[in-house]
Design an enzyme around this catalytic site. Structure first.
Site, PDB file in Angstrom:
ATOM      1  N   ASP A 102      16.087  13.044  51.150  1.00  0.00           N
ATOM      2  CA  ASP A 102      14.823  13.778  51.222  1.00  0.00           C
ATOM      3  C   ASP A 102      13.988  13.267  52.393  1.00  0.00           C
ATOM      4  O   ASP A 102      13.834  12.054  52.590  1.00  0.00           O
ATOM      5  CB  ASP A 102      14.058  13.605  49.912  1.00  0.00           C
ATOM      6  CG  ASP A 102      12.730  14.327  49.923  1.00  0.00           C
ATOM      7  OD1 ASP A 102      12.723  15.538  49.646  1.00  0.00           O
ATOM      8  OD2 ASP A 102      11.699  13.681  50.237  1.00  0.00           O
ATOM      9  N   CYS A 104      -4.805   5.901  11.294  1.00  0.00           N
ATOM     10  CA  CYS A 104      -4.254   5.782  12.653  1.00  0.00           C
ATOM     11  C   CYS A 104      -3.325   6.927  13.035  1.00  0.00           C
ATOM     12  O   CYS A 104      -2.910   7.027  14.189  1.00  0.00           O
ATOM     13  CB  CYS A 104      -3.535   4.447  12.830  1.00  0.00           C
ATOM     14  SG  CYS A 104      -1.952   4.311  11.951  1.00  0.00           S
ATOM     15  N   CYS A 148       2.095   2.699   9.484  1.00  0.00           N
ATOM     16  CA  CYS A 148       1.093   2.813  10.538  1.00  0.00           C
ATOM     17  C   CYS A 148       1.741   2.684  11.909  1.00  0.00           C
ATOM     18  O   CYS A 148       2.858   2.176  12.051  1.00  0.00           O
ATOM     19  CB  CYS A 148       0.032   1.707  10.409  1.00  0.00           C
ATOM     20  SG  CYS A 148      -0.797   1.627   8.817  1.00  0.00           S
ATOM     21  N   CYS A 160      -2.840   0.403  14.860  1.00  0.00           N
ATOM     22  CA  CYS A 160      -3.753   0.792  13.777  1.00  0.00           C
ATOM     23  C   CYS A 160      -4.952  -0.159  13.738  1.00  0.00           C
ATOM     24  O   CYS A 160      -4.780  -1.385  13.742  1.00  0.00           O
ATOM     25  CB  CYS A 160      -3.032   0.775  12.436  1.00  0.00           C
ATOM     26  SG  CYS A 160      -4.072   1.319  11.054  1.00  0.00           S
ATOM     27  N   CYS A 212      -0.305   6.752   7.444  1.00  0.00           N
ATOM     28  CA  CYS A 212      -1.683   6.247   7.375  1.00  0.00           C
ATOM     29  C   CYS A 212      -2.655   7.350   7.791  1.00  0.00           C
ATOM     30  O   CYS A 212      -2.456   8.014   8.813  1.00  0.00           O
ATOM     31  CB  CYS A 212      -1.839   5.044   8.300  1.00  0.00           C
ATOM     32  SG  CYS A 212      -3.520   4.396   8.438  1.00  0.00           S
ATOM     33  N   THR A 241       0.812  -1.221   0.000  1.00  0.00           N
ATOM     34  CA  THR A 241       0.000   0.000   0.000  1.00  0.00           C
ATOM     35  C   THR A 241       0.839   1.261   0.000  1.00  0.00           C
ATOM     36  O   THR A 241       0.336   2.342  -0.309  1.00  0.00           O
ATOM     37  CB  THR A 241      -0.922   0.040   1.229  1.00  0.00           C
ATOM     38  OG1 THR A 241      -0.115   0.057   2.425  1.00  0.00           O
ATOM     39  CG2 THR A 241      -1.845  -1.168   1.251  1.00  0.00           C
ATOM     40  N   ARG A 269       4.173   6.794   3.097  1.00  0.00           N
ATOM     41  CA  ARG A 269       3.425   7.934   3.625  1.00  0.00           C
ATOM     42  C   ARG A 269       2.631   7.498   4.855  1.00  0.00           C
ATOM     43  O   ARG A 269       2.352   6.309   5.051  1.00  0.00           O
ATOM     44  CB  ARG A 269       2.481   8.500   2.565  1.00  0.00           C
ATOM     45  CG  ARG A 269       1.422   7.522   2.091  1.00  0.00           C
ATOM     46  CD  ARG A 269       0.402   8.190   1.183  1.00  0.00           C
ATOM     47  NE  ARG A 269      -0.556   7.236   0.640  1.00  0.00           N
ATOM     48  CZ  ARG A 269      -1.609   6.777   1.305  1.00  0.00           C
ATOM     49  NH1 ARG A 269      -1.825   7.168   2.547  1.00  0.00           N
ATOM     50  NH2 ARG A 269      -2.437   5.910   0.739  1.00  0.00           N
TER      51      ARG A 269
END
Length: 500
Positions: free
Chosen positions: A444, A68, A34, A38, A65, A30, A63
């Site tokens: 402390d 998501c 993601c 996702c 998604c 694709t 690139r």
């Protein structure tokens, strides 16, 4: 970074949100990448390539998604627990140093050659520092495109792009959409509501985090120690001023179920990435609470505390130098007295700020200003006054560096070398300014009392041995120890009023 293929595949198949920010999943069929959680149907293993960062996936031609939003996930918790060169470089990149000063500036701050930094960052993250900064710019730009009505030319400037062309090209490459297309799909709100000083740029953002998040001690600590004029709790939000590279800023941070709602007022939109980075650091939002709680919960002495309040974070700071000065001011006095002394310093020397939505009045003074402060303003014992001035001089001169990217051991050694600064102050700086997850202020009073109540040694080498099972998360164990007491730092102001 997590790159073991089988572990990554298991996380993807389980849609496990705990791994968001650890790696991204690129699907070759694709061309998208993601986050592990996702909601889309997990792809076949043979079609997956795992990348250690979004920048590496982008460099590989993938690139983001659209479903998501991997660019909007919390950052990797890896950079919170390490002090090596790559981790320090990543913290500086997040703080916008590459955009402001270039790779040469990054190298100068880290004390390494540009070649060494390029090689080590690329080897671990699969992308160069420039590519990582570019990925950050793209995410900042997307937030502005989708949530404001700023002209796109101003969005490009605010996100750190050098030109409209590079802005448009990057957005198309990373998100497969032009900025105008992204905006057309988004529901946006106005940048500057009616009645707000037009000199301010006003933005509303969502800061994601890994759940769970225990807000009681996180916001309670910040509010209980708030310096008048610099910090306040108003209408369920922690608000404070900040000094950013291009001018002052104001932030209001309100905890929500799955994010922190942030309102930001800036003089210069170019400071937005820095403001976001420092707010995330302040609230420790990139921590991995399930991993931390699992480790601490294995000790039966802490198990009930951890189970009762999962997701405790370390309340940090937006300015390491400010925190160091405030810790010295607060040496051996009450929280209330420390606020009074610091507030007096702010009233006399802080840079004035006109708060458009509350009662904030100034930023905390620069160390160089504190170094020259009048004795009448520093109404404290002479020895502590000398310590404060010595620290301010060291910070102003650059001899001492206590920012998020500092070398932890070098910073500790530099602090201890200053007269009047001991382990309590050093470990407080290490925990809240440097971000060392194993910082442990053994002396402390609250820590000692809590350990004694658990039947543990509360001093000396026996105390350190007793804390050893909590490593490397002793700074988080401290939050649980403190919370076992009744101090106001452990509760939100609204809780304190309803309980009292």
């Amino acid at each position: 970074m997590l790159t073991d293929p089988q572990t990554c595949l298991t996380a993807v198949r389980a849609r496990d949100s705990r791994f968001d920010g650890w790696f991204v999943t690129a699907v070759r069929t694709t061309g998208i990448y993601c986050r592990p959680s996702c909601p889309a149907t997990p792809p076949k293993a043979r079609n997956i390539t795992f990348y250690p960062s979004a920048a590496a996936a982008q460099a590989g031609g993938f690139r983001a998604c659209k479903r998501c939003r991997p660019d909007a996930s919390p950052g990797s918790p890896e950079w919170n627990v390490r002090a090596d060169l790559v981790a320090r470089a990543m913290r500086l990149i997040a703080d916008g140093v590459v955009d402001r000063e270039g790779i040469a500036g990054l190298a100068r701050r880290l004390g390494y050659s540009t070649r060494q930094i390029e090689r080590q960052v690329r080897a671990e993250l699969g992308a160069s520092p420039l590519a990582l900064a570019r990925a950050q710019r793209a995410q900042t730009a997307r937030v502005l495109v989708e949530t404001t009505t700023l002209p796109l030319t101003q969005v490009a400037h605010a996100a750190g792009f050098g030109s409209i062309r590079s802005f448009n090209d990057t957005m198309r490459e990373v998100f497969a959409m032009a900025p105008r297309e992204l905006r057309a799909k988004a529901r946006i709100s106005a940048v500057t509501p009616d009645g707000v000083d037009p000199a301010w740029h006003h933005l509303q953002l969502r800061l994601p985090f890994r759940r769970p998040l225990c807000v009681d001690n996180l916001f309670g600590h910040l509010v209980a120690t708030a310096v008048p004029g610099v910090e306040e709790w108003r209408d369920g939000a922690y608000r404070r001023t900040m000094r950013l590279p291009s001018g002052p800023a104001i932030v209001a941070l309100r905890p929500q179920q799955d994010h922190v709602a942030a309102r930001v007022w800036l003089r210069d939109l170019g400071d937005l990435p820095v403001a976001i980075s420092r707010c995330r650091w302040l609230l420790d939002l990139d921590a991995d609470p399930e991993a931390i709680d699992a480790d601490l919960g294995r000790d039966p002495r802490l198990a009930a505390m951890v189970a009762g309040a999962p997701g405790r974070r370390v309340p940090r700071t937006v300015d390491g130098a400010e925190l160091a000065l405030r810790l010295v001011i607060g040496q051996q006095i009450s929280t209330r007295a420390a606020r009074t002394h610091a507030g007096r310093l702010v009233a006399a020397y802080g840079v004035r700020v006109a708060d458009p939505d509350g009662g904030l009045t100034a930023t905390f003074p620069d160390p160089a200003v504190v170094a020259d402060a009048d004795d009448a303003t520093l109404a404290m014992p002479q020895r502590r006054r000398d310590t404060l001035r010595g620290l301010a001089v060291a910070l102003a001169s650059g001899d001492l560096y206590v920012s998020t990217s500092a070398d932890w051991q070098r910073a500790r050694d530099g602090l201890l070398a200053l007269p009047g600064i001991g382990p309590w102050t050093v470990e407080g700086v290490a925990m809240r300014a440097l971000g060392d997850p194993d910082a442990f202020p053994a002396s402390d009073l609250g820590v000692r009392q809590a350990m004694a109540a658990l039947g543990l040694p509360d001093r000396g080498t026996a105390q350190l041995r007793a804390s050893a099972p909590w490593r490397p998360w002793r700074a988080y164990a401290v939050q649980h120890l403190w919370a076992s007491g009744s101090h106001e730092i452990n509760r939100l102001p609204d809780q304190a009023r309803s309980d009292g």
